[in-house]
Design a protein around this motif. Structure first.
Motif, PDB file in Angstrom:
ATOM      1  N   LEU A 110       0.833  -1.205   0.000  1.00 40.76           N
ATOM      2  CA  LEU A 110       0.000   0.000   0.000  1.00 40.76           C
ATOM      3  C   LEU A 110       0.869   1.257   0.000  1.00 40.76           C
ATOM      4  O   LEU A 110       0.549   2.249  -0.669  1.00 40.76           O
ATOM      5  CB  LEU A 110      -0.928   0.003   1.219  1.00 40.76           C
ATOM      6  N   GLY A 111       1.968   1.214   0.738  1.00 42.01           N
ATOM      7  CA  GLY A 111       2.890   2.348   0.738  1.00 42.01           C
ATOM      8  C   GLY A 111       3.482   2.595  -0.632  1.00 42.01           C
ATOM      9  O   GLY A 111       3.758   3.739  -1.002  1.00 42.01           O
ATOM     10  N   GLY A 112       3.665   1.514  -1.400  1.00 46.93           N
ATOM     11  CA  GLY A 112       4.132   1.661  -2.772  1.00 46.93           C
ATOM     12  C   GLY A 112       3.123   2.357  -3.661  1.00 46.93           C
ATOM     13  O   GLY A 112       3.477   2.861  -4.728  1.00 46.93           O
ATOM     14  N   HIS A 113       1.869   2.396  -3.220  1.00 41.90           N
ATOM     15  CA  HIS A 113       0.820   3.143  -3.925  1.00 41.90           C
ATOM     16  C   HIS A 113       0.597   4.510  -3.278  1.00 41.90           C
ATOM     17  O   HIS A 113      -0.397   5.179  -3.570  1.00 41.90           O
ATOM     18  CB  HIS A 113      -0.487   2.352  -3.918  1.00 41.90           C
ATOM     19  N   LEU A 114       1.510   4.887  -2.366  1.00 37.98           N
ATOM     20  CA  LEU A 114       1.508   6.197  -1.708  1.00 37.98           C
ATOM     21  C   LEU A 114       0.303   6.397  -0.795  1.00 37.98           C
ATOM     22  O   LEU A 114      -0.107   7.535  -0.526  1.00 37.98           O
ATOM     23  CB  LEU A 114       1.573   7.324  -2.751  1.00 37.98           C
ATOM     24  N   VAL A 115      -0.263   5.293  -0.313  1.00 40.75           N
ATOM     25  CA  VAL A 115      -1.392   5.369   0.618  1.00 40.75           C
ATOM     26  C   VAL A 115      -0.866   5.768   1.998  1.00 40.75           C
ATOM     27  O   VAL A 115       0.016   5.104   2.539  1.00 40.75           O
ATOM     28  CB  VAL A 115      -2.122   4.014   0.708  1.00 40.75           C
ATOM     29  N   PRO A 116      -1.372   6.840   2.589  1.00 43.25           N
ATOM     30  CA  PRO A 116      -0.888   7.274   3.906  1.00 43.25           C
ATOM     31  C   PRO A 116      -1.397   6.377   5.032  1.00 43.25           C
ATOM     32  O   PRO A 116      -2.400   5.669   4.882  1.00 43.25           O
ATOM     33  CB  PRO A 116      -1.445   8.697   4.036  1.00 43.25           C
ATOM     34  N   PHE A 117      -0.696   6.445   6.162  1.00 45.09           N
ATOM     35  CA  PHE A 117      -1.027   5.622   7.325  1.00 45.09           C
ATOM     36  C   PHE A 117      -1.214   6.507   8.554  1.00 45.09           C
ATOM     37  O   PHE A 117      -0.543   7.528   8.710  1.00 45.09           O
ATOM     38  CB  PHE A 117       0.087   4.609   7.614  1.00 45.09           C
TER      39      PHE A 117
ATOM     40  N   SER B 273      -5.740  -5.315   6.840  1.00 43.04           N
ATOM     41  CA  SER B 273      -4.381  -5.193   7.381  1.00 43.04           C
ATOM     42  C   SER B 273      -4.286  -4.217   8.548  1.00 43.04           C
ATOM     43  O   SER B 273      -3.200  -4.010   9.090  1.00 43.04           O
ATOM     44  CB  SER B 273      -3.416  -4.741   6.277  1.00 43.04           C
ATOM     45  N   GLN B 274      -5.393  -3.628   8.935  1.00 44.38           N
ATOM     46  CA  GLN B 274      -5.350  -2.673  10.044  1.00 44.38           C
ATOM     47  C   GLN B 274      -4.948  -3.364  11.345  1.00 44.38           C
ATOM     48  O   GLN B 274      -5.367  -4.484  11.618  1.00 44.38           O
ATOM     49  CB  GLN B 274      -6.715  -2.015  10.231  1.00 44.38           C
ATOM     50  N   SER B 275      -4.144  -2.675  12.100  1.00 47.68           N
ATOM     51  CA  SER B 275      -3.776  -3.165  13.424  1.00 47.68           C
ATOM     52  C   SER B 275      -4.070  -2.069  14.441  1.00 47.68           C
ATOM     53  O   SER B 275      -4.525  -0.977  14.087  1.00 47.68           O
ATOM     54  CB  SER B 275      -2.296  -3.553  13.468  1.00 47.68           C
ATOM     55  N   GLU B 276      -3.789  -2.360  15.667  1.00 49.20           N
ATOM     56  CA  GLU B 276      -4.068  -1.381  16.719  1.00 49.20           C
ATOM     57  C   GLU B 276      -3.200  -0.138  16.578  1.00 49.20           C
ATOM     58  O   GLU B 276      -3.631   0.969  16.896  1.00 49.20           O
ATOM     59  CB  GLU B 276      -3.835  -2.026  18.088  1.00 49.20           C
ATOM     60  N   ASN B 277      -1.979  -0.326  16.070  1.00 47.51           N
ATOM     61  CA  ASN B 277      -1.028   0.786  16.003  1.00 47.51           C
ATOM     62  C   ASN B 277      -0.874   1.384  14.610  1.00 47.51           C
ATOM     63  O   ASN B 277      -0.458   2.534  14.480  1.00 47.51           O
ATOM     64  CB  ASN B 277       0.349   0.323  16.492  1.00 47.51           C
ATOM     65  N   ILE B 278      -1.161   0.614  13.580  1.00 49.10           N
ATOM     66  CA  ILE B 278      -0.963   1.080  12.207  1.00 49.10           C
ATOM     67  C   ILE B 278      -2.251   0.868  11.417  1.00 49.10           C
ATOM     68  O   ILE B 278      -2.749  -0.256  11.326  1.00 49.10           O
ATOM     69  CB  ILE B 278       0.202   0.338  11.525  1.00 49.10           C
ATOM     70  N   LYS B 279      -2.761   1.950  10.849  1.00 45.27           N
ATOM     71  CA  LYS B 279      -4.006   1.875  10.092  1.00 45.27           C
ATOM     72  C   LYS B 279      -3.868   2.630   8.779  1.00 45.27           C
ATOM     73  O   LYS B 279      -3.634   3.842   8.784  1.00 45.27           O
ATOM     74  CB  LYS B 279      -5.159   2.473  10.907  1.00 45.27           C
ATOM     75  N   PRO B 280      -3.988   1.930   7.652  1.00 44.38           N
ATOM     76  CA  PRO B 280      -3.998   2.634   6.363  1.00 44.38           C
ATOM     77  C   PRO B 280      -5.211   3.553   6.268  1.00 44.38           C
ATOM     78  O   PRO B 280      -6.258   3.273   6.854  1.00 44.38           O
ATOM     79  CB  PRO B 280      -4.081   1.494   5.337  1.00 44.38           C
ATOM     80  N   ASN B 281      -5.053   4.630   5.554  1.00 41.65           N
ATOM     81  CA  ASN B 281      -6.154   5.569   5.353  1.00 41.65           C
ATOM     82  C   ASN B 281      -7.172   4.946   4.403  1.00 41.65           C
ATOM     83  O   ASN B 281      -6.939   4.853   3.194  1.00 41.65           O
ATOM     84  CB  ASN B 281      -5.622   6.885   4.786  1.00 41.65           C
ATOM     85  N   LEU B 282      -8.304   4.521   4.943  1.00 43.25           N
ATOM     86  CA  LEU B 282      -9.300   3.797   4.150  1.00 43.25           C
ATOM     87  C   LEU B 282     -10.022   4.700   3.155  1.00 43.25           C
ATOM     88  O   LEU B 282     -10.587   4.205   2.173  1.00 43.25           O
ATOM     89  CB  LEU B 282     -10.321   3.133   5.080  1.00 43.25           C
ATOM     90  N   LEU B 283     -10.007   5.994   3.397  1.00 41.03           N
ATOM     91  CA  LEU B 283     -10.655   6.919   2.466  1.00 41.03           C
ATOM     92  C   LEU B 283      -9.778   7.174   1.244  1.00 41.03           C
ATOM     93  O   LEU B 283     -10.258   7.186   0.105  1.00 41.03           O
ATOM     94  CB  LEU B 283     -10.969   8.237   3.178  1.00 41.03           C
ATOM     95  N   LEU B 284      -8.484   7.355   1.483  1.00 42.73           N
ATOM     96  CA  LEU B 284      -7.575   7.688   0.387  1.00 42.73           C
ATOM     97  C   LEU B 284      -7.041   6.462  -0.339  1.00 42.73           C
ATOM     98  O   LEU B 284      -6.600   6.575  -1.486  1.00 42.73           O
ATOM     99  CB  LEU B 284      -6.402   8.517   0.918  1.00 42.73           C
ATOM    100  N   ALA B 285      -7.066   5.305   0.313  1.00 50.31           N
ATOM    101  CA  ALA B 285      -6.516   4.092  -0.308  1.00 50.31           C
ATOM    102  C   ALA B 285      -7.141   3.795  -1.672  1.00 50.31           C
ATOM    103  O   ALA B 285      -6.420   3.647  -2.668  1.00 50.31           O
ATOM    104  CB  ALA B 285      -6.663   2.899   0.632  1.00 50.31           C
TER     105      ALA B 285
END
Length: 350
Positions: A38-45, A109-121
């Motif tokens: 996801l980071g390779g697609h520039l999706v923020p976390f 893939s969301q965890s308690e500490n790291i969550k991809p931005n579901l709106l921008l993904a």
């Protein structure tokens, strides 16, 4: 998708197996691989850091990493087009399903500490997928070639200047590398990561040369006329940052000026009517403005903590430079001559 996700899974699994953890489980490397993808697609976390620290984010991601999914998607699109004999159908199929899979992956893939931005993904993934399916050799893009190639040349020049600056500041680069001590495997991965960040740094270098500058955390500003830097993160690539003010570098503004002027002269040479000239200028420059805004948006953001926000350039920096120059060239080269002709015509009537 497999062309990029499988190698990332291997890297994540290797890193997990060698790092060791008392609380880790086998789902960790799978999540890590998806986050890398996801980071390779520039999706923020969105990050929830350790206790005692405020929440952070990771939106300053390496633009260079996007080339891998982009190339994989482009290859898949070509094969799908040949198989279906329908480029539009292949484009719709790839963009829709790829975006859907990425969205599901972000959710799972969301965890308690790291969550991809579901709106921008889905937005970012769909944008990359769509751009990978466009035929840039079609006649529709013919009018954009000059400005497009010119800007790519600017990026190449900026990258070269970054490399030269690293050589000139070799001792600083060396000191930062010694501080990290990542080990052999860590050093290789860290070097690759820095190479992927080169486009970000090249865009920051362009913004620096053109006077708008860039930031490296809260309350910082780096430009030819002002250097306000609190501390330097232990990243060797940042050793290329300037250590003094260089106002003479503002002469670099002549480069985008010549670029815009060359495009306008070519249009004026091809067309004679005022309305047509004006329309063609806008048709060629607007896509560049949109591209500058988007690429600048990805070239800036937050790097883990609030103290490292913002990092890079603002979305409007390069856009403002080119917009001002284009406005000036239009006023001088098109509107003022037209106004003079109108005044002369009225005087002749009188």
């Amino acid at each position: 998708m497999a062309l990029t996700l499988f190698p990332l899974s291997f890297i994540a699994l290797f890193a997990w197996s060698t790092a060791g953890s008392a609380t880790g489980n086998t789902s960790d490397p799978i999540r890590a691989a998806i986050w890398l993808w996801l980071g390779g697609h520039l999706v923020p976390f969105k990050l929830s850091l350790a206790s005692g620290f405020s929440s952070g984010a990771l939106s300053y991601l390496p633009i260079g990493a996007a080339i891998f999914p982009w190339l994989a998607l482009r290859s898949g699109f070509r094969r799908a087009s040949e198989f279906l004999l329908n480029p539009r159908g292949a484009r719709s199929f790839i963009v829709i399903w790829y975006t859907a899979i990425a969205t599901i992956a972000a959710i799972l893939s969301q965890s308690e500490n790291i969550k991809p931005n579901l709106l921008l993904a889905p937005i970012y993934v769909a944008a990359i997928a769509l751009s990978a399916t466009i035929n840039f050799t079609s006649p529709m893009f013919e009018r954009f070639k000059f400005l497009g190639y010119s800007f790519l040349s600017l990026i190449g020049l900026a990258t070269l200047l970054v490399a030269i600056s690293m050589v000139l500041h070799f001792q600083i680069v060396k000191s930062l590398a010694i501080v990290i001590q990542p080990g052999i495997m860590g050093g290789i991965l860290f070097t690759i990561l820095q190479l992927l960040y080169l486009p970000n740094l090249a865009l920051a270098a362009l913004s620096y040369l053109f006077g708008t500058g860039f930031t490296l955390g809260l309350g910082t500003q780096i430009s030819p006329t002002n250097i306000d830097l609190n501390s330097l993160p232990a990243i060797p690539l940042l050793g290329s940052l300037p250590t003094a003010e260089h106002p003479l570098l503002l002469i670099s503004l002549l480069i985008p000026a010549l670029m815009i002027l060359g495009n306008q002269i070519a249009i004026f040479h091809r067309y004679q009517e005022f309305a047509v000239r004006q329309r063609e200028v806008f048709k060629t420059i607007l896509p560049l403005f949109i591209f500058l805004a988007l690429i600048s948006l990805f070239a800036g953001g937050t790097l883990l903590t609030q103290d490292m926000d913002p990092v890079g350039i603002s979305w409007w920096n390069l856009l403002a430079v080119f917009a001002v120059i284009q406005s000036a060239t239009l006023i001088i080269g098109l509107y003022i001559p037209k106004l003079i002709k109108l005044i002369k015509a009225r005087k002749s009537e009188i």
